[in-house]
Enzyme design. Sequence first.
Site, PDB file in Angstrom:
ATOM      1  N   LYS A  11       0.849  -1.191   0.000  1.00 57.78           N
ATOM      2  CA  LYS A  11       0.000   0.000   0.000  1.00 57.78           C
ATOM      3  C   LYS A  11       0.882   1.238   0.000  1.00 57.78           C
ATOM      4  O   LYS A  11       2.046   1.213   0.438  1.00 57.78           O
ATOM      5  CB  LYS A  11      -0.949   0.018   1.212  1.00 57.78           C
ATOM      6  CG  LYS A  11      -0.255   0.005   2.588  1.00 57.78           C
ATOM      7  CD  LYS A  11       0.250   1.348   3.060  1.00 57.78           C
ATOM      8  CE  LYS A  11       0.980   1.292   4.389  1.00 57.78           C
ATOM      9  NZ  LYS A  11       1.675   2.569   4.687  1.00 57.78           N
ATOM     10  N   GLY A  96       7.615   1.665   4.559  1.00 60.48           N
ATOM     11  CA  GLY A  96       6.320   2.337   4.632  1.00 60.48           C
ATOM     12  C   GLY A  96       5.309   1.780   3.653  1.00 60.48           C
ATOM     13  O   GLY A  96       4.286   2.405   3.378  1.00 60.48           O
ATOM     14  N   GLY A  99       4.403  -4.122   4.028  1.00 60.80           N
ATOM     15  CA  GLY A  99       4.657  -5.497   3.625  1.00 60.80           C
ATOM     16  C   GLY A  99       4.279  -6.532   4.666  1.00 60.80           C
ATOM     17  O   GLY A  99       3.627  -7.534   4.359  1.00 60.80           O
ATOM     18  N   GLY A 100       4.680  -6.310   5.914  1.00 61.83           N
ATOM     19  CA  GLY A 100       4.333  -7.255   6.975  1.00 61.83           C
ATOM     20  C   GLY A 100       2.833  -7.318   7.203  1.00 61.83           C
ATOM     21  O   GLY A 100       2.261  -8.408   7.371  1.00 61.83           O
ATOM     22  N   ALA A 102       0.505  -6.668   5.026  1.00 60.22           N
ATOM     23  CA  ALA A 102      -0.083  -7.349   3.872  1.00 60.22           C
ATOM     24  C   ALA A 102       0.074  -8.860   3.986  1.00 60.22           C
ATOM     25  O   ALA A 102      -0.844  -9.625   3.663  1.00 60.22           O
ATOM     26  CB  ALA A 102       0.562  -6.847   2.585  1.00 60.22           C
ATOM     27  N   ASP A 134      -2.363  -1.273  10.143  1.00 60.42           N
ATOM     28  CA  ASP A 134      -2.570  -1.348   8.693  1.00 60.42           C
ATOM     29  C   ASP A 134      -3.227  -2.651   8.250  1.00 60.42           C
ATOM     30  O   ASP A 134      -3.686  -2.747   7.107  1.00 60.42           O
ATOM     31  CB  ASP A 134      -1.225  -1.234   7.952  1.00 60.42           C
ATOM     32  CG  ASP A 134      -0.592   0.136   8.078  1.00 60.42           C
ATOM     33  OD1 ASP A 134      -1.272   1.071   8.533  1.00 60.42           O
ATOM     34  OD2 ASP A 134       0.600   0.256   7.732  1.00 60.42           O
TER      35      ASP A 134
END
Length: 284
Positions: A11, A96, A99-100, A102, A134
């Site tokens: 993102k 930023g 990744g983690g 997601a 997130d």
Amino acid sequence: MQKVTESAFAKVNLTLAVTGRRPDGYHTLETVFQSVSLCDRLVLERQETGLSLNEAAGIPAEENIITRADKLLRSEFPALGGVRVRLEKNIPAEAGLGGGSADAAAYLRGMNRLYGLGMTGERLCRLAERLGADVPFCIRGGTALATGIGERLTPVESRLPLWMVICKPETGCSTPAMYRRIDEMGERLRQRFTAGDAVRALETGDLQGLCGSLYNVFEEAADLPEAEMIRGEMRQSGALAAMMTGTGSAVFGIYSDEQTAAAAAKALQESRWAVCCRSSEAAG
């Protein structure tokens, strides 16, 4: 079903402002999330018991957020069967790009499918909130206005397919360190609150309006000369606008078309990690 594959989409934050801090230490935000086509891949395959996870991008399995997601899921479903997970990492860390988050979201979605757990999107998001701010957005993906700590999501019907280049400086940014710096700066921050402008631009297909509303408070907090250098290079290569995403350190540029974006990414790749990508729709 014995095996499923899930894409874990990165993102970017088209806008990002910090609106306060809760008593529990979490910061409240106003941000516009946008999924992009850059993604990690997870292959989940049934096994008899437990979790087997490969080491990916130098992250030991026991430190991977997927391990935390597995423990959380098994606290909800104690009789859950085992799973072997093969993770292919493409999203850089400390960038930023989420990744983690997601990966954790893709794991929860994948296990829901693999074992037919019957969790709705809403229930998946409630579970995801316990893993990080997130992760609920990454469950659904697409475009969304987020408030609270990032868990209060309002989907945005975007009429703007976006071509982007994402480039990461050699230096990464620690999310906790960036929030500490925000706290230290306090009233010295001169924030812009442009989420409403960005949402209207997305909904009406106003590319110039969107580019004019990009904002990220962490650019001031991070103060990374290399990130500013990348922004300049992107503008010279045809970017309509360029900005750091999340708590950094990756920078994304918005381009008018795929050809211009691809050429810009190729030039940046000569000295740094960079990729050409496009905005992506909701995960479903």
